[in-house]
Design a protein around this motif. Structure first.
Motif, PDB file in Angstrom:
ATOM      1  N   GLN A   1      -9.108   2.473   2.862  1.00 30.19           N
ATOM      2  CA  GLN A   1      -9.125   3.938   2.881  1.00 30.19           C
ATOM      3  C   GLN A   1      -7.729   4.453   2.544  1.00 30.19           C
ATOM      4  N   VAL A   2      -7.680   5.436   1.664  1.00 27.35           N
ATOM      5  CA  VAL A   2      -6.422   6.070   1.275  1.00 27.35           C
ATOM      6  C   VAL A   2      -6.579   7.572   1.466  1.00 27.35           C
ATOM      7  N   GLN A   3      -5.620   8.175   2.135  1.00 30.83           N
ATOM      8  CA  GLN A   3      -5.597   9.638   2.262  1.00 30.83           C
ATOM      9  C   GLN A   3      -4.450  10.174   1.428  1.00 30.83           C
ATOM     10  N   LEU A   4      -4.722  11.239   0.686  1.00 32.36           N
ATOM     11  CA  LEU A   4      -3.754  11.809  -0.242  1.00 32.36           C
ATOM     12  C   LEU A   4      -3.492  13.259   0.114  1.00 32.36           C
TER      13      LEU A   4
ATOM     14  N   SER B   1      -1.378   7.719   2.375  1.00 29.99           N
ATOM     15  CA  SER B   1      -1.341   6.919   3.587  1.00 29.99           C
ATOM     16  C   SER B   1      -1.813   5.508   3.264  1.00 29.99           C
ATOM     17  N   GLY B   2      -1.556   4.597   4.143  1.00 26.05           N
ATOM     18  CA  GLY B   2      -2.037   3.241   3.967  1.00 26.05           C
ATOM     19  C   GLY B   2      -0.988   2.343   3.344  1.00 26.05           C
ATOM     20  N   ARG B   3      -1.198   1.046   3.506  1.00 26.33           N
ATOM     21  CA  ARG B   3      -0.222   0.074   3.017  1.00 26.33           C
ATOM     22  C   ARG B   3      -0.578  -0.480   1.661  1.00 26.33           C
ATOM     23  N   THR B   4      -1.638   0.042   1.036  1.00 26.01           N
ATOM     24  CA  THR B   4      -2.091  -0.514  -0.234  1.00 26.01           C
ATOM     25  C   THR B   4      -1.850   0.423  -1.390  1.00 26.01           C
ATOM     26  N   PHE B   5      -0.917   1.346  -1.252  1.00 28.88           N
ATOM     27  CA  PHE B   5      -0.657   2.344  -2.289  1.00 28.88           C
ATOM     28  C   PHE B   5      -0.384   1.682  -3.634  1.00 28.88           C
ATOM     29  N   SER B   6       0.384   0.613  -3.637  1.00 31.70           N
ATOM     30  CA  SER B   6       0.752  -0.032  -4.896  1.00 31.70           C
ATOM     31  C   SER B   6      -0.427  -0.742  -5.559  1.00 31.70           C
ATOM     32  N   SER B   7      -1.555  -0.801  -4.878  1.00 31.00           N
ATOM     33  CA  SER B   7      -2.757  -1.407  -5.457  1.00 31.00           C
ATOM     34  C   SER B   7      -3.551  -0.427  -6.300  1.00 31.00           C
ATOM     35  N   TYR B   8      -3.169   0.826  -6.291  1.00 29.70           N
ATOM     36  CA  TYR B   8      -3.921   1.867  -6.979  1.00 29.70           C
ATOM     37  C   TYR B   8      -3.135   2.461  -8.133  1.00 29.70           C
ATOM     38  N   ALA B   9      -3.822   2.645  -9.231  1.00 34.74           N
ATOM     39  CA  ALA B   9      -3.311   3.537 -10.258  1.00 34.74           C
ATOM     40  C   ALA B   9      -3.504   4.960  -9.739  1.00 34.74           C
ATOM     41  N   MET B  10      -2.571   5.835 -10.081  1.00 37.90           N
ATOM     42  CA  MET B  10      -2.609   7.199  -9.556  1.00 37.90           C
ATOM     43  C   MET B  10      -2.710   8.196 -10.699  1.00 37.90           C
ATOM     44  N   GLY B  11      -3.526   9.188 -10.485  1.00 38.23           N
ATOM     45  CA  GLY B  11      -3.713  10.198 -11.512  1.00 38.23           C
ATOM     46  C   GLY B  11      -3.549  11.606 -10.978  1.00 38.23           C
ATOM     47  N   TRP B  12      -3.302  12.499 -11.901  1.00 38.28           N
ATOM     48  CA  TRP B  12      -3.319  13.937 -11.608  1.00 38.28           C
ATOM     49  C   TRP B  12      -4.401  14.583 -12.473  1.00 38.28           C
ATOM     50  N   PHE B  13      -5.152  15.440 -11.843  1.00 33.03           N
ATOM     51  CA  PHE B  13      -6.162  16.235 -12.512  1.00 33.03           C
ATOM     52  C   PHE B  13      -5.905  17.697 -12.172  1.00 33.03           C
TER      53      PHE B  13
ATOM     54  N   ILE C   1       4.802  11.986 -15.138  1.00 33.84           N
ATOM     55  CA  ILE C   1       4.285  11.392 -13.911  1.00 33.84           C
ATOM     56  C   ILE C   1       5.162  10.206 -13.528  1.00 33.84           C
ATOM     57  N   SER C   2       5.406  10.058 -12.250  1.00 31.05           N
ATOM     58  CA  SER C   2       6.197   8.936 -11.754  1.00 31.05           C
ATOM     59  C   SER C   2       5.717   8.573 -10.354  1.00 31.05           C
ATOM     60  N   ARG C   3       6.147   7.434  -9.874  1.00 31.38           N
ATOM     61  CA  ARG C   3       5.744   7.026  -8.528  1.00 31.38           C
ATOM     62  C   ARG C   3       6.868   6.258  -7.858  1.00 31.38           C
ATOM     63  N   ASP C   4       6.858   6.308  -6.542  1.00 30.87           N
ATOM     64  CA  ASP C   4       7.792   5.544  -5.737  1.00 30.87           C
ATOM     65  C   ASP C   4       6.946   4.771  -4.733  1.00 30.87           C
ATOM     66  N   ASN C   5       6.706   3.507  -4.998  1.00 33.96           N
ATOM     67  CA  ASN C   5       5.823   2.725  -4.138  1.00 33.96           C
ATOM     68  C   ASN C   5       6.419   2.493  -2.750  1.00 33.96           C
ATOM     69  N   ALA C   6       7.733   2.530  -2.647  1.00 30.90           N
ATOM     70  CA  ALA C   6       8.367   2.376  -1.336  1.00 30.90           C
ATOM     71  C   ALA C   6       8.097   3.585  -0.447  1.00 30.90           C
ATOM     72  N   LYS C   7       7.882   4.742  -1.075  1.00 28.46           N
ATOM     73  CA  LYS C   7       7.613   5.974  -0.329  1.00 28.46           C
ATOM     74  C   LYS C   7       6.143   6.371  -0.365  1.00 28.46           C
ATOM     75  N   ASN C   8       5.323   5.535  -0.991  1.00 25.23           N
ATOM     76  CA  ASN C   8       3.893   5.862  -1.103  1.00 25.23           C
ATOM     77  C   ASN C   8       3.672   7.256  -1.685  1.00 25.23           C
ATOM     78  N   THR C   9       4.390   7.579  -2.718  1.00 28.47           N
ATOM     79  CA  THR C   9       4.340   8.922  -3.280  1.00 28.47           C
ATOM     80  C   THR C   9       4.273   8.873  -4.800  1.00 28.47           C
ATOM     81  N   VAL C  10       3.479   9.764  -5.341  1.00 24.63           N
ATOM     82  CA  VAL C  10       3.423   9.963  -6.781  1.00 24.63           C
ATOM     83  C   VAL C  10       3.834  11.403  -7.075  1.00 24.63           C
ATOM     84  N   TYR C  11       4.501  11.595  -8.202  1.00 25.83           N
ATOM     85  CA  TYR C  11       5.049  12.893  -8.555  1.00 25.83           C
ATOM     86  C   TYR C  11       4.502  13.348  -9.905  1.00 25.83           C
ATOM     87  N   LEU C  12       4.523  14.660 -10.092  1.00 23.84           N
ATOM     88  CA  LEU C  12       4.238  15.239 -11.397  1.00 23.84           C
ATOM     89  C   LEU C  12       5.287  16.310 -11.652  1.00 23.84           C
TER      90      LEU C  12
END
Length: 122
Positions: free
Chosen positions: A1-4, A25-37, A70-81
């Motif tokens: 489960q991932v909460q955004l 949230s969650g420890r598997t953030f780096s397992s997901y590709a992330m998108g913005w819509f 688009i960018s991401r910081d896997n250490a912070k579990n965050t994606v940016y636009l």
């Protein structure tokens, strides 16, 4: 489960910039590709940008190419636009989403945030 949870939306004049963030949230953030819509009133949800698990690959809709990053910081579990040179037609609710694959359709994403409003005044 991932909460955004998205943040960073607001009102900006045409030509201005905004940076959206999406905290996961969650420890598997780096397992997901992330998108913005985004979704404007009366329109379907449309793809904006996608970033791969590692961040090495990025994809953009033609309408935002050269203006959005688009960018991401896997250490912070965050994606940016990062959105520059904003136009009136960029006005929409922006959603971040997580996918186990590289998709650009809403059906390819497993988890969604609640959205953040971006309004560009002309």
């Amino acid at each position: 489960q991932v909460q955004l949870v998205e943040s960073g939306g607001g009102l900006v004049q045409a030509g201005g910039s905004l940076r959206l963030s999406c905290a996961a949230s969650g420890r598997t953030f780096s397992s997901y590709a992330m998108g913005w819509f985004r979704q404007a009133p009366g329109k379907e949800r449309e793809f904006v940008a996608l970033i791969s698990w590692s961040g090495r690959r990025t994809y953009y809709a033609d309408s935002v190419k050269g203006r959005f990053t688009i960018s991401r910081d896997n250490a912070k579990n965050t994606v940016y636009l990062q959105m520059n040179s904003l136009k009136f037609e960029d006005t929409a609710v922006y959603y971040c989403a997580a996918s186990t694959g590289l998709a650009n359709l809403p059906s390819g994403f497993d988890y969604w945030g609640q959205g953040t409003q971006v309004t560009v005044s002309s």
